[in-house]
Write a protein that holds these residues in place. Structure first.
Motif, short mmCIF file in Angstrom:
data_model
loop_
_atom_site.label_atom_id
_atom_site.label_comp_id
_atom_site.label_asym_id
_atom_site.label_seq_id
_atom_site.Cartn_x
_atom_site.Cartn_y
_atom_site.Cartn_z
N ALA A 44 0.82 -1.22 0.00
CA ALA A 44 0.00 0.00 0.00
C ALA A 44 0.85 1.27 0.00
N ARG A 45 1.98 1.20 -0.66
CA ARG A 45 2.85 2.38 -0.74
C ARG A 45 2.30 3.40 -1.73
N LYS A 46 1.49 2.92 -2.65
CA LYS A 46 0.93 3.80 -3.67
C LYS A 46 -0.58 3.76 -3.58
N LYS A 47 -1.19 4.87 -3.88
CA LYS A 47 -2.65 4.91 -3.90
C LYS A 47 -3.11 6.16 -4.64
N ILE A 48 -4.33 6.10 -5.11
CA ILE A 48 -4.94 7.26 -5.74
C ILE A 48 -5.37 8.22 -4.65
N TYR A 49 -5.03 9.49 -4.81
CA TYR A 49 -5.35 10.47 -3.78
C TYR A 49 -6.86 10.64 -3.61
N THR A 50 -7.28 10.73 -2.37
CA THR A 50 -8.67 11.04 -2.05
C THR A 50 -8.89 12.55 -2.23
N PRO A 51 -10.17 13.00 -2.27
CA PRO A 51 -10.40 14.45 -2.34
C PRO A 51 -9.77 15.21 -1.18
N GLU A 52 -9.78 14.60 0.01
CA GLU A 52 -9.14 15.23 1.17
C GLU A 52 -7.65 15.42 0.93
N GLU A 53 -7.01 14.41 0.36
CA GLU A 53 -5.57 14.50 0.08
C GLU A 53 -5.30 15.50 -1.04
N LEU A 54 -6.17 15.55 -2.04
CA LEU A 54 -6.01 16.55 -3.09
C LEU A 54 -6.12 17.96 -2.53
N PHE A 55 -7.03 18.13 -1.57
CA PHE A 55 -7.23 19.44 -0.94
C PHE A 55 -5.97 19.87 -0.18
N HIS A 56 -5.23 18.90 0.35
CA HIS A 56 -3.99 19.18 1.08
C HIS A 56 -2.78 18.66 0.31
N ILE A 57 -2.81 18.79 -1.01
CA ILE A 57 -1.77 18.22 -1.86
C ILE A 57 -0.38 18.75 -1.52
N GLY A 76 -18.86 21.07 1.62
CA GLY A 76 -17.64 20.93 2.41
C GLY A 76 -16.49 21.62 1.71
N ASP A 77 -15.31 21.01 1.78
CA ASP A 77 -14.12 21.62 1.19
C ASP A 77 -14.02 21.40 -0.31
N TRP A 78 -14.74 20.41 -0.85
CA TRP A 78 -14.62 20.12 -2.27
C TRP A 78 -15.98 19.88 -2.90
N PHE A 79 -15.98 19.94 -4.23
CA PHE A 79 -17.20 19.73 -5.01
C PHE A 79 -16.84 18.78 -6.14
N LYS A 80 -17.63 17.72 -6.32
CA LYS A 80 -17.37 16.77 -7.40
C LYS A 80 -18.07 17.24 -8.67
N VAL A 81 -17.33 17.29 -9.76
CA VAL A 81 -17.87 17.80 -11.02
C VAL A 81 -17.94 16.67 -12.06
N GLU A 82 -18.89 16.80 -12.96
CA GLU A 82 -18.98 15.88 -14.08
C GLU A 82 -18.00 16.27 -15.18
N TRP A 83 -17.78 17.57 -15.29
CA TRP A 83 -16.95 18.08 -16.39
C TRP A 83 -16.17 19.27 -15.85
N LEU A 84 -14.84 19.18 -15.83
CA LEU A 84 -14.02 20.27 -15.34
C LEU A 84 -13.73 21.23 -16.49
N GLU A 85 -14.26 22.41 -16.38
CA GLU A 85 -14.12 23.43 -17.44
C GLU A 85 -12.89 24.29 -17.12
#
Length: 307
Positions: free
Chosen positions: A144-157, A205-214
């Protein structure tokens, strides 16, 4: 229809307008195309494609844009609809008696025979399959050394990645030509992009999930930033609703090539570098196979408020 109305494939059209002979530039552009095809609504949430006759053989017509589409089909046809097709999706339409495809039959009339088409599509699908295999290995890391970042982790990238190596690499450079080197530094760094919308997004909350990032663009280029202060300064007088996202550089490259933008501008806070489209498309296959940043696989799905 909003996306399909923006499809132009202008770079591909410019190249085939100069020559109908296959070369590396035509192949690179062809693989990034999103075409339009005439489909019939079956009435059960499914659609069927349209096979056409050409010189007593069966072909498929594809169009670079809606203007070309309407040269062959009426805008008022019942039970039919223009649908967009990623080039790789054509693979599923090939069968033994298909002679090939014709792009823009009323203008360029660019014919690709089935045997040539099969080999081009097979190469493209091989790359996609390799990437899926790499992602599977990435996700199955037993430690488990690698993983896809969660939204929380992206927020604190900024807590997970630093830009010091990238800053050192860019120091004293006037232009960027070695994309493999550059994208390897991107994989260990964090960059940001501006998301722009006509309407306000309601965050719970801190993030919003989008269908299409413009993405915000300047000089027909998507702009990425190495710090949020520079990003905020860029849009301080902007009249749209702006947010930010963590920049997945390969995803942004794909959008630039697919949607015919001119390139990517990298804003370091002190200067701007332009990665032009011709350079990006020339190296795109190599970048996909060698520099894909799986940790940021979710990055284009989330946006964050500019405080």
């Amino acid at each position: 229809m909003e996306y399909i109305e923006r499809i132009s494939n202008i770079n591909f059209r410019n190249i085939i307008g100069k020559s109908h002979k296959f070369n590396r530039n035509i192949l690179n552009e062809l693989k990034r195309c999103v075409f339009i095809h005439h489909c019939t609504d079956n009435g059960d949430d499914t659609f069927s494609c349209t096979y056409s006759k050409y010189k007593n053989e069966e072909v498929l017509y594809f169009f670079t844009d809606l203007d070309e589409y309407y040269k062959c089909y009426s805008e008022n046809e019942k039970n039919t609809i223009p649908m967009f097709w990623d080039f790789a999706m054509i693979y599923d339409l090939l069968y033994d008696n298909l002679s090939g495809i014709i792009i823009n039959p009323k203008t360029e009339n660019f014919f690709i025979p089935s045997d040539v088409l099969f080999h081009i599509l097979a190469d493209e699908l091989e790359i996609k399959n390799e990437l899926e295999s790499q992602l599977e290995i990435f996700n199955d890391d037993i430690l488990a050394r690698k993983k896809i970042y969660t939204p929380e982790e992206l927020f604190h990238i900024e807590d997970l990645r630093k830009n010091r190596s990238l800053e050192k690499y860019l120091k004293n450079k006037k232009r960027l030509n070695r994309l493999d080197n550059l994208f390897s530094y991107f994989k260990h760094s964090h960059l940001y992009a501006i998301a722009q919308y006509d309407e306000k997004r309601d965050f719970e909350g801190d993030w919003f999930k989008v269908e299409w990032l413009e993405y915000y663009k300047k000089d027909n280029c998507i702009v990425v930033f190495m710090d949020l202060d520079s990003l905020k300064n860029e849009v301080k007088d902007y009249d749209m609703f702006c947010y930010y996202g963590v920049a997945d550089m390969l995803n942004i490259t794909e959008i630039v090539l697919r949607d015919d933008w001119e390139g990517i501008i990298v804003n370091t806070g002190e200067q701007e570098f332009k990665l032009n489209r011709k350079l990006l498309i020339k190296h795109y296959d190599s970048l996909r196979l060698n520099q894909y940043d799986f940790e940021l696989d979710n990055a284009s799905k989330y946006i964050f408020k500019l405080e």
